[in-house]
Design a protein around this motif. Structure first.
Motif, short mmCIF file in Angstrom:
data_model
loop_
_atom_site.label_atom_id
_atom_site.label_comp_id
_atom_site.label_asym_id
_atom_site.label_seq_id
_atom_site.Cartn_x
_atom_site.Cartn_y
_atom_site.Cartn_z
N UNK A 29 -19.49 5.26 -0.66
CA UNK A 29 -20.06 4.68 0.50
C UNK A 29 -21.48 4.76 0.54
N UNK A 30 -22.06 5.92 -0.10
CA UNK A 30 -23.50 6.10 0.11
C UNK A 30 -24.13 5.30 -0.75
N UNK A 31 -23.46 4.76 -1.98
CA UNK A 31 -24.16 3.62 -2.89
C UNK A 31 -24.07 2.44 -2.10
N UNK A 32 -23.29 2.09 -1.22
CA UNK A 32 -23.17 0.86 -0.74
C UNK A 32 -24.22 0.80 0.43
N UNK A 33 -24.36 1.76 1.15
CA UNK A 33 -25.27 1.76 1.90
C UNK A 33 -26.85 1.69 1.48
N UNK A 39 -9.97 16.55 -3.29
CA UNK A 39 -11.60 16.53 -3.47
C UNK A 39 -12.24 15.88 -4.16
N UNK A 40 -11.88 15.71 -5.46
CA UNK A 40 -12.42 14.55 -6.44
C UNK A 40 -12.40 13.27 -5.63
N UNK A 41 -11.19 12.71 -5.14
CA UNK A 41 -11.25 11.27 -4.60
C UNK A 41 -11.98 11.20 -3.26
N UNK A 42 -12.20 12.25 -2.38
CA UNK A 42 -12.87 12.37 -1.37
C UNK A 42 -14.28 12.36 -1.64
N UNK A 43 -14.73 12.85 -2.72
CA UNK A 43 -16.05 13.09 -3.17
C UNK A 43 -16.62 11.64 -3.69
N UNK A 44 -15.55 11.06 -4.46
CA UNK A 44 -15.80 9.67 -4.99
C UNK A 44 -16.07 8.61 -3.81
#
Length: 123
Positions: free
Chosen positions: A106-110, A96-101
Motif C-alpha cells: 500500500x505504501x508503494x501504491x501511494x 506479521x510477514x503478510x501484514x508487513x507485505x
C-alpha cells in the motif's frame, strides 16, 4: 501327706474324674461336631481373607498402572502443548510477514500515484 494327695489325683484322672464312658463319648461327639463347625467357619473366613487380599492386590496393581499411564500422558501432553505453541508462533510470524507485505504494497501504491497530476475535465 503329699503321697496321699498324689494318689487321689492319679486315681481320679485315671478313672475319668468320676464320669462314665457314655458321658465322655457324648461330650467327645459334641466337641468333634463343634470342631467341624469351627473348621467350616474358619474356612469361610480364610476364603474371605484370600478374596480380600486378591482384591487388594488388584487395586494396588490398578493404582500402579494408573500412575504409569498418568506419567506417560503428562509427557505426551507436554510435547503436544509445545508443538501447539510452536505452531501458533509460526502462524503469528506468517501473519506479521503478510501484514508487513500488505503495508509495504500500500505504501508503494501511494508513492506511484502521488506523482501523477490530477486529471482535468473539459466541460
Amino acid at each position: 501327706m503329699w503321697l496321699g494327695l498324689t494318689a487321689a489325683v492319679g486315681l481320679a484322672v485315671s478313672t475319668g474324674c468320676g464320669q462314665s464312658s457314655e458321658d465322655s463319648e457324648a461330650r467327645l461327639a459334641v466337641l468333634e461336631a463343634e470342631g467341624k463347625l469351627m473348621d467350616r467357619a474358619l474356612d469361610t473366613v480364610e476364603d474371605r481373607l484370600m478374596g480380600s487380599q486378591g482384591r487388594l492386590a488388584m487395586w494396588n496393581e490398578l493404582g500402579r498402572r494408573h500412575q504409569e499411564v498418568s506419567a506417560i500422558q503428562c509427557k505426551v501432553a507436554d510435547a503436544h502443548i509445545a508443538a501447539i505453541v510452536k505452531h501458533y508462533d509460526k502462524q503469528d510470524q506468517k501473519a506479521r510477514v503478510i501484514k508487513q507485505r500488505n503495508s509495504m504494497a500500500s505504501a508503494d501504491t501511494s508513492v506511484l500515484t502521488s506523482g501523477k497530476a490530477p486529471s482535468q475535465r473539459n466541460n
